[in-house]
Every structure is written in C-alpha cells, then in structure tokens.
Design a protein around this motif. Structure first.
Motif, PDB file in Angstrom:
ATOM      1  N   ARG A 185      62.419  11.540  58.779  1.00 41.19           N
ATOM      2  CA  ARG A 185      62.255  11.192  57.361  1.00 41.19           C
ATOM      3  C   ARG A 185      61.221  10.069  57.229  1.00 41.19           C
ATOM      4  O   ARG A 185      60.353  10.088  56.377  1.00 41.19           O
ATOM      5  CB  ARG A 185      63.614  10.744  56.797  1.00 41.19           C
ATOM      6  CG  ARG A 185      63.698  10.769  55.284  1.00 41.19           C
ATOM      7  CD  ARG A 185      65.060  10.278  54.812  1.00 41.19           C
ATOM      8  NE  ARG A 185      66.151  11.093  55.395  1.00 41.19           N
ATOM      9  CZ  ARG A 185      67.405  10.641  55.482  1.00 41.19           C
ATOM     10  NH1 ARG A 185      67.711   9.426  55.086  1.00 41.19           N
ATOM     11  NH2 ARG A 185      68.343  11.400  55.979  1.00 41.19           N
ATOM     12  N   TRP A 230      71.685  11.492  63.742  1.00 42.11           N
ATOM     13  CA  TRP A 230      71.252  10.609  62.638  1.00 42.11           C
ATOM     14  C   TRP A 230      69.910   9.967  62.955  1.00 42.11           C
ATOM     15  O   TRP A 230      69.019   9.902  62.101  1.00 42.11           O
ATOM     16  CB  TRP A 230      72.312   9.524  62.433  1.00 42.11           C
ATOM     17  CG  TRP A 230      71.977   8.515  61.369  1.00 42.11           C
ATOM     18  CD1 TRP A 230      72.200   8.617  60.018  1.00 42.11           C
ATOM     19  CD2 TRP A 230      71.348   7.234  61.576  1.00 42.11           C
ATOM     20  NE1 TRP A 230      71.736   7.485  59.365  1.00 42.11           N
ATOM     21  CE2 TRP A 230      71.206   6.625  60.299  1.00 42.11           C
ATOM     22  CE3 TRP A 230      70.882   6.547  62.701  1.00 42.11           C
ATOM     23  CZ2 TRP A 230      70.624   5.361  60.128  1.00 42.11           C
ATOM     24  CZ3 TRP A 230      70.303   5.289  62.540  1.00 42.11           C
ATOM     25  CH2 TRP A 230      70.179   4.708  61.272  1.00 42.11           C
ATOM     26  N   ARG A 244      67.157  12.515  62.459  1.00 40.42           N
ATOM     27  CA  ARG A 244      66.881  12.825  61.040  1.00 40.42           C
ATOM     28  C   ARG A 244      66.170  11.653  60.375  1.00 40.42           C
ATOM     29  O   ARG A 244      65.178  11.821  59.672  1.00 40.42           O
ATOM     30  CB  ARG A 244      68.193  13.110  60.309  1.00 40.42           C
ATOM     31  CG  ARG A 244      68.762  14.491  60.546  1.00 40.42           C
ATOM     32  CD  ARG A 244      69.848  14.826  59.523  1.00 40.42           C
ATOM     33  NE  ARG A 244      70.886  13.792  59.440  1.00 40.42           N
ATOM     34  CZ  ARG A 244      71.881  13.666  60.317  1.00 40.42           C
ATOM     35  NH1 ARG A 244      71.924  14.477  61.373  1.00 40.42           N
ATOM     36  NH2 ARG A 244      72.805  12.729  60.198  1.00 40.42           N
ATOM     37  N   THR A 245      66.648  10.438  60.608  1.00 38.32           N
ATOM     38  CA  THR A 245      66.035   9.308  59.883  1.00 38.32           C
ATOM     39  C   THR A 245      64.642   9.030  60.428  1.00 38.32           C
ATOM     40  O   THR A 245      63.753   8.639  59.682  1.00 38.32           O
ATOM     41  CB  THR A 245      66.886   8.027  60.010  1.00 38.32           C
ATOM     42  OG1 THR A 245      67.337   7.928  61.343  1.00 38.32           O
ATOM     43  CG2 THR A 245      68.081   8.073  59.083  1.00 38.32           C
TER      44      THR A 245
END
Ligand code: 3Y8
Ligand code: NAP
Length: 270
Positions: free
Chosen positions: A251, A244, A247-248
C-alpha cells in the motif's frame, strides 16, 4: 516483501516476538528488535537489537522519524500496557502503520479452578485469610504489593536473582526464565506443596505450563486479568503479522512515498 521499501521496528519481550524476529530474519527483511532492558541477559535475537526505553511516546515518535522506520510492530506482553499505549500514540504522531502481535487470553477449561482478579490489587486482597503456600508467578515487579499479606509462604519465580531484599518474610525464590513445561511445573508445585497459584492472564504458550500443572494437581488459580488496551490493528500469530506487513508495504509503495505516506492502520483485526 524484500523488494518493497520497509524498515520495521519490533517491540519484543515475548515468545511471539522472538518467533516473528526469526521469520523476518529468514526472509531477509530490514528490521530491528527492541527490549526494555528489564532483565540481565535477554534472549539474543537474529536482528539488530536495541535495549532501553525511548523516553515516552514522544521519544518513540522521534526515534521512528529519525530512523526512517516504516512499520511498527508491538509484540510486547499483554501486561506491558504503557509500552503499548505509547506505541499507538507514537505511530499516529509519526504517521506510520502499527500492528500489535498479541496472543489471545487463556480461558478456563474443564477441571480448571480459576478465580478472576481484575488487577494486582484485587489479587492481593483475595489473599486475605489464614496462611497458605502460594506460587506467585508474577515475576519481580509486583512483589511489594503482596507484602500486605505476609502470612503466606510464597514461592517466587524470577528471571534474575532479586537485586534488593524481598519484602515477603516467608518466601523461596526460584530463578528461571521459561518458556516452561508441564512436567517441570508439576514437580515444582508438588515439591513446594503449593496450594494456590497466582498469575497473569498472559496467554501464549510460554507461561501456560503452570496452569496445566495446577489442573492436574487440582489446585486453584488466582488469574489476574489484563489491563485494557487502546484500539489498534491486531494479529494473533506470525503468519497474520507477515501478511499485514506485506499488505501495508504494498500500500505504501503504491501511495508513492515511504510508509509515511500511509495512514496508520488502525482497524481491528488483520
Ligand atoms: C525482558 C526477555 C522468549 C520470551 C520468553 C511469554 C513467555 C517466558 C512467561 C511464570 C511466569 C512473567 C515474566 C514471563 C514469561 C516468556 C517470555 C515470559 C512470566 C522475558 C524477557 C524479559 C522479560 C521481562 C519479565 C518481567 C516479568 C515477566 C517473568 C528475554 C524472559 C512473570 C510475566 O525481573 C524483571 O523485572 C522481570 C520482569 C516483565 C513480569 C514482572 O512483573 O516481573 N517478564 N521476560 C524483556 C525486555 O527487557 O524488554 O529475556 O527473553 C521474556 C519472557 N517472559 O523469547 O523466549 O512470551 O510470555 N515473564 C507473565 O507472563 O506472568 C513468568 O513464572 O510462570
Ligand atoms: P511497560 O510497563 O508497558 O513499559 C514501561 C516502559 O518500559 C515503557 O514506557 C518503555 O519506556 C519501556 N519499554 C517497555 N517495553 C519496551 C521494549 N520492548 N523496548 C523498549 N522499551 C520498552 O512494560 P513492562 O511491563 O515493564 O515490560 C517490559 C518488557 O518486558 C517488555 O518488552 C515486555 O514485552 C516484557 N515482558 C513483560 C511482561 C509483563 O508481565 N509485564 C511479561 C513478559 C515480558 P519509555 O517510556 O522510556 O519508552
């Protein structure tokens, strides 16, 4: 991940939080650890560590903004309901992604004799009746609740020696912080001739030993259910939490700003 802009605040106080702290330190990721300051000597962490409350959700939101935190990970205990609610509100106010690293609740297995109690008050009420020998594996914060049932002999397991008189006339306190093991807990229950274990559905491995010991000895368990938690992104292990974060952070980087540009990550499950 270390080539992406990030500065992680990890709210700790559980076995899983310590495991994630080790993983972040091993990867050279910029992160800091937070304890409430509940116990005298919390486990040292491989990350810069702060101790003490933030001053409610607003105080935490201010901390996140002032410190330039890009990711908030709530790895507190499933019964740390106020901290978790504050984390959701503060992440939203600060506009940063939040992940809860939380362990699934325990469920009864063959041979278990569990009785569920929706909360601490129900567990107290369930102890009405003739004197028994009860292991209260709830720590220090709820002892006063059980003064309503003074007829029992209570075996208390506490992280630190009690700082005030224990409001239970017939008790024996064991000072130990866990994680615990089955042989040790089996011997403890036998030595104290325990006939009922009262505990929280904490989940995880650090507190499970007493349940296996109770099953081996054929003892009943009064299992206090978890408080409700607000909707938030959740992971159940360190690898999922690292995924996580990767990914964040990616992003946020493509969004052109820091993580503040990211919308708080609130879908369930990651
Ligand atoms: C201060 C930080 C690690 C984390 C270890 C886990 C495992 C051992 C099992 C029993 C149950 C209990 C209690 C318990 C366990 C782990 C984990 C877990 C349960 C430390 C810690 C802090 C606390 C706070 C403390 C509470 C108390 C609860 C004892 C560190 C050791 C009963 C919960 O004296 C007090 O005020 C203690 C308060 C909240 C619950 C209560 O109501 O009294 N934990 N526990 C954290 C902070 O300051 O932010 O010193 O390491 C952490 C751990 N406690 O890295 O090894 O992950 O669950 N902790 C429960 O689960 O029922 C003991 O005796 O069988
Ligand atoms: P809680 O009731 O949900 O939180 C009460 C207040 O304590 C919070 O509002 C916050 O103060 C402060 N706080 C809690 N956790 C914090 C953290 N990690 N860092 C900084 N401040 C924190 O929490 P709790 O049940 O007392 O638990 C306290 C700590 O013990 C947590 O770290 C938790 O993981 C650990 N723990 C709890 C249990 C349990 O049975 N409850 C079991 C094992 C470990 P402000 O409002 O001032 O910010």
């Amino acid at each position: 991940m270390s080539d992406l802009a990030h500065d992680i605040l990890l709210l700790g106080g559980t076995t899983e939080a310590s495991a994630l702290a080790r993983a972040l330190a091993e990867r050279g990721m910029k992160a800091r650890f937070s304890y409430a300051g509940r116990v005298d000597t919390p486990r040292p962490q491989p990350l810069p560590t702060r101790v003490g409350g933030f001053g409610g959700a607003e105080g935490l939101a201010r901390y996140l903004a002032d410190e330039g935190i890009t990711h908030l990970v709530d790895a507190t205990h499933p019964f740390a309901a106020r901290m978790s609610a504050n984390a959701v509100a503060a992440a939203r106010m600060a506009g940063i992604p939040l992940l809860a690293l939380t362990r699934p609740p325990w469920s009864a297995e063959a041979g278990d004799r569990w009785q569920d109690a929706p909360d601490i008050a129900a567990a107290v009420a369930a102890l009405a009746g003739p004197p028994r020998r009860v292991m209260l594996a709830l720590g220090r914060m709820h002892l006063a609740d059980f003064a309503a049932q003074p007829q029992h002999h209570y075996l208390l397991r506490l992280v630190d020696p009690p700082s005030a008189p224990v409001p239970l006339p017939d008790h024996h306190a064991v000072i130990d912080r866990g994680p615990f093991d089955v042989d040790g807990d089996t011997e403890l229950l036998r030595r104290h001739r325990i006939d009922l274990v009262v505990c929280k559905n904490a989940g995880g491995e650090g507190a499970r030993a007493k349940l296996v010991a109770a099953r081996k000895l054929g003892l009943p368990v009064l299992m206090v259910q978890r408080p409700a938690q607000p909707a938030r992104a959740e992971a159940h292990d360190v690898d999922a939490a690292l995924g996580w974060l990767q990914r964040t952070a990616a992003r946020c980087a493509t969004a052109g700003g820091g993580a503040h540009a990211a919308s708080p990550d609130t879908e369930r499950g990651v």
